[in-house]
Structures are given as C-alpha cells and as structure tokens.
Design a protein around this motif. Sequence first.
Motif, PDB file in Angstrom:
ATOM      1  N   TYR A 159      44.216  40.670  34.558  1.00  0.00           N
ATOM      2  CA  TYR A 159      45.010  39.367  33.463  1.00  0.00           C
ATOM      3  C   TYR A 159      43.816  38.375  33.416  1.00  0.00           C
ATOM      4  O   TYR A 159      42.848  38.291  33.855  1.00  0.00           O
ATOM      5  N   TYR A 160      44.489  37.612  32.286  1.00  0.00           N
ATOM      6  CA  TYR A 160      43.651  36.487  31.846  1.00  0.00           C
ATOM      7  C   TYR A 160      44.307  35.233  32.556  1.00  0.00           C
ATOM      8  O   TYR A 160      45.549  35.150  32.486  1.00  0.00           O
ATOM      9  N   ASP A 161      43.310  34.320  32.871  1.00  0.00           N
ATOM     10  CA  ASP A 161      43.685  33.141  33.220  1.00  0.00           C
ATOM     11  C   ASP A 161      43.967  32.006  32.119  1.00  0.00           C
ATOM     12  O   ASP A 161      43.920  32.504  30.903  1.00  0.00           O
ATOM     13  N   ALA A 162      44.155  30.846  32.534  1.00  0.00           N
ATOM     14  CA  ALA A 162      44.511  29.912  31.602  1.00  0.00           C
ATOM     15  C   ALA A 162      43.420  29.482  30.665  1.00  0.00           C
ATOM     16  O   ALA A 162      43.342  29.165  29.389  1.00  0.00           O
ATOM     17  N   GLN A 163      42.155  29.732  31.254  1.00  0.00           N
ATOM     18  CA  GLN A 163      40.935  29.672  30.438  1.00  0.00           C
ATOM     19  C   GLN A 163      40.540  30.886  29.704  1.00  0.00           C
ATOM     20  O   GLN A 163      39.204  31.046  29.151  1.00  0.00           O
ATOM     21  N   LYS A 164      41.157  31.894  29.632  1.00  0.00           N
ATOM     22  CA  LYS A 164      40.982  33.255  29.019  1.00  0.00           C
ATOM     23  C   LYS A 164      39.872  33.930  29.714  1.00  0.00           C
ATOM     24  O   LYS A 164      39.264  34.692  29.067  1.00  0.00           O
ATOM     25  N   GLU A 165      39.660  33.607  30.909  1.00  0.00           N
ATOM     26  CA  GLU A 165      38.800  34.558  31.619  1.00  0.00           C
ATOM     27  C   GLU A 165      39.614  35.783  32.387  1.00  0.00           C
ATOM     28  O   GLU A 165      40.700  35.494  32.937  1.00  0.00           O
ATOM     29  N   LEU A 166      39.073  36.827  32.276  1.00  0.00           N
ATOM     30  CA  LEU A 166      39.364  38.039  32.789  1.00  0.00           C
ATOM     31  C   LEU A 166      39.245  38.161  34.247  1.00  0.00           C
ATOM     32  O   LEU A 166      38.113  37.978  34.869  1.00  0.00           O
ATOM     33  N   HIS A 167      40.578  38.372  35.094  1.00  0.00           N
ATOM     34  CA  HIS A 167      40.315  38.674  36.359  1.00  0.00           C
ATOM     35  C   HIS A 167      40.812  39.900  36.862  1.00  0.00           C
ATOM     36  O   HIS A 167      41.903  40.346  36.013  1.00  0.00           O
ATOM     37  N   GLY A 168      40.753  40.595  37.882  1.00  0.00           N
ATOM     38  CA  GLY A 168      41.445  42.039  38.401  1.00  0.00           C
ATOM     39  C   GLY A 168      41.329  42.172  39.983  1.00  0.00           C
ATOM     40  O   GLY A 168      40.740  41.223  40.589  1.00  0.00           O
ATOM     41  N   PHE A 169      42.399  42.961  40.216  1.00  0.00           N
ATOM     42  CA  PHE A 169      42.460  43.311  41.514  1.00  0.00           C
ATOM     43  C   PHE A 169      43.069  44.754  41.787  1.00  0.00           C
ATOM     44  O   PHE A 169      43.573  45.320  40.685  1.00  0.00           O
ATOM     45  N   ARG A 170      43.176  45.232  42.732  1.00  0.00           N
ATOM     46  CA  ARG A 170      43.480  46.513  42.995  1.00  0.00           C
ATOM     47  C   ARG A 170      44.826  46.303  44.077  1.00  0.00           C
ATOM     48  O   ARG A 170      44.880  45.675  45.064  1.00  0.00           O
ATOM     49  N   ILE A 171      45.909  47.270  43.516  1.00  0.00           N
ATOM     50  CA  ILE A 171      47.096  47.276  44.251  1.00  0.00           C
ATOM     51  C   ILE A 171      46.916  48.089  45.559  1.00  0.00           C
ATOM     52  O   ILE A 171      46.219  49.371  45.617  1.00  0.00           O
ATOM     53  N   SER A 172      47.209  47.112  46.694  1.00  0.00           N
ATOM     54  CA  SER A 172      47.084  48.073  48.023  1.00  0.00           C
ATOM     55  C   SER A 172      48.194  49.054  48.346  1.00  0.00           C
ATOM     56  O   SER A 172      47.938  50.144  48.763  1.00  0.00           O
ATOM     57  N   LYS A 173      49.379  48.632  47.982  1.00  0.00           N
ATOM     58  CA  LYS A 173      50.576  49.489  48.108  1.00  0.00           C
ATOM     59  C   LYS A 173      51.719  49.146  47.539  1.00  0.00           C
ATOM     60  O   LYS A 173      52.008  47.764  47.199  1.00  0.00           O
ATOM     61  N   MET A 174      52.521  49.840  46.830  1.00  0.00           N
ATOM     62  CA  MET A 174      53.621  49.517  46.095  1.00  0.00           C
ATOM     63  C   MET A 174      54.619  49.706  47.029  1.00  0.00           C
ATOM     64  O   MET A 174      55.199  50.932  47.852  1.00  0.00           O
ATOM     65  N   LEU A 175      55.360  48.545  47.345  1.00  0.00           N
ATOM     66  CA  LEU A 175      56.614  48.518  48.366  1.00  0.00           C
ATOM     67  C   LEU A 175      57.829  49.145  47.631  1.00  0.00           C
ATOM     68  O   LEU A 175      58.429  49.676  48.402  1.00  0.00           O
ATOM     69  N   ASP A 176      58.014  48.714  46.587  1.00  0.00           N
ATOM     70  CA  ASP A 176      59.035  49.565  45.814  1.00  0.00           C
ATOM     71  C   ASP A 176      58.689  49.650  44.347  1.00  0.00           C
ATOM     72  O   ASP A 176      57.434  49.548  44.250  1.00  0.00           O
ATOM     73  N   ASP A 177      59.480  50.061  43.321  1.00  0.00           N
ATOM     74  CA  ASP A 177      59.250  50.213  42.070  1.00  0.00           C
ATOM     75  C   ASP A 177      58.395  49.131  41.650  1.00  0.00           C
ATOM     76  O   ASP A 177      57.517  49.187  40.412  1.00  0.00           O
ATOM     77  N   THR A 178      58.789  47.666  41.841  1.00  0.00           N
ATOM     78  CA  THR A 178      58.210  46.510  40.988  1.00  0.00           C
ATOM     79  C   THR A 178      57.442  45.602  41.970  1.00  0.00           C
ATOM     80  O   THR A 178      57.277  44.429  41.379  1.00  0.00           O
ATOM     81  N   THR A 179      57.276  46.111  43.263  1.00  0.00           N
ATOM     82  CA  THR A 179      56.733  45.059  44.119  1.00  0.00           C
ATOM     83  C   THR A 179      55.438  45.556  44.793  1.00  0.00           C
ATOM     84  O   THR A 179      55.459  46.821  45.365  1.00  0.00           O
ATOM     85  N   ALA A 180      54.502  44.831  44.299  1.00  0.00           N
ATOM     86  CA  ALA A 180      53.039  45.356  44.673  1.00  0.00           C
ATOM     87  C   ALA A 180      52.583  44.345  45.869  1.00  0.00           C
ATOM     88  O   ALA A 180      52.511  43.310  45.836  1.00  0.00           O
ATOM     89  N   GLU A 181      51.869  45.167  46.949  1.00  0.00           N
ATOM     90  CA  GLU A 181      51.086  44.172  47.889  1.00  0.00           C
ATOM     91  C   GLU A 181      49.667  44.395  47.803  1.00  0.00           C
ATOM     92  O   GLU A 181      49.191  45.510  47.257  1.00  0.00           O
ATOM     93  N   VAL A 182      49.095  43.336  47.892  1.00  0.00           N
ATOM     94  CA  VAL A 182      47.467  43.098  47.421  1.00  0.00           C
ATOM     95  C   VAL A 182      47.072  42.444  48.629  1.00  0.00           C
ATOM     96  O   VAL A 182      47.314  41.535  49.011  1.00  0.00           O
ATOM     97  N   PHE A 183      46.011  43.203  49.489  1.00  0.00           N
ATOM     98  CA  PHE A 183      45.439  42.952  50.519  1.00  0.00           C
ATOM     99  C   PHE A 183      44.273  41.744  50.400  1.00  0.00           C
ATOM    100  O   PHE A 183      44.111  40.972  51.171  1.00  0.00           O
ATOM    101  N   GLN A 184      43.459  41.885  49.256  1.00  0.00           N
ATOM    102  CA  GLN A 184      42.737  40.954  49.048  1.00  0.00           C
ATOM    103  C   GLN A 184      43.173  39.575  48.626  1.00  0.00           C
ATOM    104  O   GLN A 184      44.334  39.286  48.191  1.00  0.00           O
ATOM    105  N   GLU A 185      42.416  38.568  48.929  1.00  0.00           N
ATOM    106  CA  GLU A 185      42.681  36.930  48.539  1.00  0.00           C
ATOM    107  C   GLU A 185      42.886  36.735  47.025  1.00  0.00           C
ATOM    108  O   GLU A 185      41.794  36.910  46.658  1.00  0.00           O
TER     109      GLU A 185
END
Length: 619
Positions: free
Chosen positions: A349-375
């Motif tokens: 995703y892009y932040d307000a300054q148009k810098e790209l950030h990323g993360f990995r989904i640890s677990k999908m709890l349901d079809d639309t809820t993602a849990e992410v272990f990293q901060e």
Amino acid sequence: MYANTIELLAPAKNIECARAAIASGADAVYIGGPSFGARVNAPNSLEDIKELCAYAHEFEVKIHITLNTILNDSELEAAREMAFKLYEAGADALIIQDQGLLAGPLPPLELHASTQQNNDTPEKIKYLEELGYTQAVLARELSINEIKKIHAAAKNIKLEAFVHGALCVGVSGRCYLSSALTGRSANRGECAQLCRVKQSLYLADGTALAKDRYLLSMRDLNQTKNLAELIDAGIRSFKIEGRLKDESYVRNVTAWYRQAIDKVLPQFPELRRSSYGTSILSFTPDVSKSFNRGFTEYNTHEEKENFACFDAPGFVGTRVGKLERMQGHLLKLNLVRGTTLHNGDSLNYYDAQKELHGFRISKMLDDTTAEVFQELEPIKPNTIFYRNRDAEFERSLTDKASIRKLTLDLTYSEKEQEITLEACDETGAKFTAVQPLEAPEKASSPEKLKSSLESKLGRLGDSVYTLSSLKLNTPFGWFVPVSLLNALRRSAVEGLSTIKQTPKVCPRQIKPTATLPPNEQYLGFKANIYNQAAAKFWAEHGAQNIVPAYEQEHSKLPQDVLVSKHCLRYCFGLCPLRHHKKPQDLYLETGGAFFKLDFDCKRCLMTLKGPLPNKPFRK
C-alpha cells in the motif's frame, strides 16, 4: 531458411529454472555459462550445461549460451576456449556482443547477435547476416513497422524479439549510466540499475517538476496481444526476459506464452513450433501474479505514453481492495468482487507521502479479516491494497506443476534367435534395440504373452515418453523373462536419447564484402571496442573513428550516456509536438549527479548527457 518455425525462448539462471522452462513448453532456453555472460550473478558450470543439453535435446529444445559481454585482451582467448568447451557440452548457439570473437576461431555453433549490439535497422541486420550470424536479437524499442522493414531486407537471418519482462530505459548496448556513476558496466554484465533508483527533474531555473520519483523505471513488457502481428512482421523467436528470475516465475510465464503462441499459430499454417512434446500443467498460468512493474507494449504501435512507473521500481501487485478499519493486528478489508486472500499473501500500500509499504498476511480469520503478526504503523481507512504475492498460487508452482512428454510408438518383433523393439518418437528419432535369445521357448498362453508384453514394454515410468502405440509381431510366441523385456525397453529408450545428442554443425562464413552500414561507421566509444582484435575487426569492416570503449577511457567532457524512447518532456506535458509547448531545457538528478536532457523530437528520442561537472542551477 528460418521461415517455417516459431521459437519460444525462455530465460534460466540455473539448471532448475531451465528444466522448469522446458517442462512448461519452451522451445529454447538461454542461460549463462561459467563466465562472460551479461548477468555476472548467474553463472553455470560446464557439467550443468552438459546435463541440461542432454535433457533439452530429448525434445529438440535448443540451449543458447550467453557470451554477451565485451571482453578485454586478457579475456578473449579464455572466452574462445570456453566456447569450444560449451560446444563439446552440447550447446546449440552462442549469444555474443564482442566482434573481437569473430576475428579468431570459434566452434561450429549458431551465432546470435545479442541485443547489446543495438540491432535496430535493416542495414545493421543485413550486415550481421553477412557476418554469419544466424539469429539477431532485435532492439526492444522497435515498432511493428520497423520490424517489417528489417525482415524485408534480411530474409536469411532469424529475427528474435523480446515479448515479456523488464525493459531497459536506455537503448541496449548504448547505456553507460551505470559505468559513468559507479564504474560498473552494463556491457560487462555489472549494471547497477540506476534507472531503478529515485531521480529528480528540474527546469533550467531550478524549478522542480518532480522530486525523488522513479522517473526512469520502466514498466515491464507484455506482448501477449501482439504475437500474431509480430509473426506477420517476421519475428520467429519470442524471448522472455528474466535470467535472474526464480523458478516459479519462469514456469508461470513460459507456460503463459506457450498457450498464447499455440492459440495464434493456427493462423499461420506454414509455421510450426520448433520443438516437440506436450506440457501437462496442474496450474493456470497468469503473468499478473508473477513479478512485474505493471505492463506496457512499449513502442510496438508507435503510440506515446508514459512507459515508466514513477511511484515504485518493483512489483506493486494487483489491486485487491481497501482497508475498512484497523484494530491492532487485525485488518478488516473491503475486497474487490471475486478476490480471495490466503494465509501468507503479501500486500502493498502507499502512505500519504506516496511511499510504498508492504506486509504479509499471517492468517485469514474469515473472508475479509486478516491477522498480521508484525508491527504495522497505523493505516488510514480506504487505503488501497495490492497483492504482490499470491501464496496459494506460488504453492501450486512446484517442480511437478508442469511435466513435458513425448509420444512414443513401439514395435516389438520376434525372430528365431532374437527379439527387437523399434522405437520412434514424435521428433522422428528412431532406434531399434536387439536382445538375443539363447534357447527360446514358446509361451504357454498367447493371451498371457500379449498381456505381459503390453505391461512390461509400455512401462515408461518417469521417462520423457508416453506410449502412443505398441505393435506386436509375435509369429513364434516366445516366452521372454521380465528382466529381458525390461532391458529391451531401457535399451530402446536410451538409444533414442543417445542419437539426439549428436552435435549439430553450423557452417559459417563471413562475406568479404560485409561492410558496416554508414550509421555504424562513426560510433566512437559507442562501438564498445574493448580489445585489439575487436578494433582490428571493426577497421577491416569500415569503421572510421575507432576509439576505446567508454569503460576503458572516460572523457572529461559530459557524454551521451543513455538514449531512450521514454521521454520525460512528454510525461510532464511539455512535448513541443504533442502538447504544443515551447521547448524547455530539462535536467535530471540521479545518483548524486546531474545530466542535461537532450531531445530529438523527429525520432522521438531522449538523451541523458553528463555527468555535468557542476550543478546547472543554484536552487
């Protein structure tokens, strides 16, 4: 001479990638040998090349070896020696840039002119044809119309075009940006890829048009929809870029283009694919799921656009939805219809300054809820997410995800004192295995004999073959032990493989009248002459101003270090032709240095001239 076959040419950084490409339908693979390839981080041993060639030749797949760097005087002889060793290992072609290699002995392999030679005009390709090249890798920036003109002028050389993957912003073989700023030469396989770092663009008065954007980072090429047009224009080899890509990328993209080419080939009944075998896939190819920077067809139809991606130099991914709300490590998502996310998916995703950030989904709890272990830093609602790793799709691309098989016809026959098995596969290769019988005895049951023969002779296991037909000629009805039948089958299959390994000789002769076209005779340092043999060769063929390569002797004056079809004037709405603006001087800052941008509007080319000795303005 080369008009009746179409070749899908896939990249490989190692033997595993090459096997994946072949299994997925490649007709040829290009790969680096032990050294002198334009990707210094992708060497392969002679032993691996030999093993690869043996496997590839089962399907009449060709192995092209990249010998495409410029060479200094101390390297030239070693490169020649390696070329002969590669021939002995079974290689089919050498891709070369340095004309110094032509000044001495080379093995009887096909010679392919690397795109680093900047193969962009009918006159240049005709010249290469006269030098004995059998294939030319055309410049990436050529249009369909330009390719047609080349094909009309040079009928006896196979034309190869890139159809997918990373695009160099500069004309291949004529880019010296990396060398100018870091000393790492693209022509020596050491490009620092400064086109993928942040740049800034200024007017002559110091006004910034763009700060810290990826102004030279090109989107990736995708010619899927243009394959039929390219064939019609004269292209006979479709090249996928990516000799540093991983095995899953090679498997997926090769399979995608195999299917795409097979769909358009029926439009050209005079053509056939250049290798044999059927690829059986357990996945659905999708190039949007492998690394890409967004796609462009570049200059194919001479339509101007912003060919670059200013926001990021890497794989942003496919849009999958928006953030609804964030609660600690839980992300509630509003997904695009039809989208399913998986455990292990990576999102950007892009932040307000148009810098790209990323993360990995640890677990999908349901079809639309993602849990992410990293901060994660707080993400604003309605932020758009892009998936750049589909974990489930990646898991499907195992080494068994694509398997390639050849059809095999077997004929079993009996004589008074021997049995034979004639094997013929779809490539046309034939071999007859013979097994003597010392004291043959008749089988007790003709039905059991037939069942035994069909069972044992058709047992092809993990070989490259699948049985198409088995004919039995059993006038005597001999009983044959299972061990002899197995030995007979193995002998037939191994015999077929052996006869396909015979080195192919490609006679080559340089025409004494071969003369550099006028636009190549005055290249200066852009001739990339890095050794005395090359200097002598260029002189004998009409070069008028022989000077050392840029890598050997830097001028103190600013030089044209990059020429591109990508135009920043156009991208910022300043084109005199299309936007009817008064021409303005522009300056690019990259790698801590400044370059003046020159523009050839008639040919629609942009040139970086520098590095400038001083900052061009005070701001």
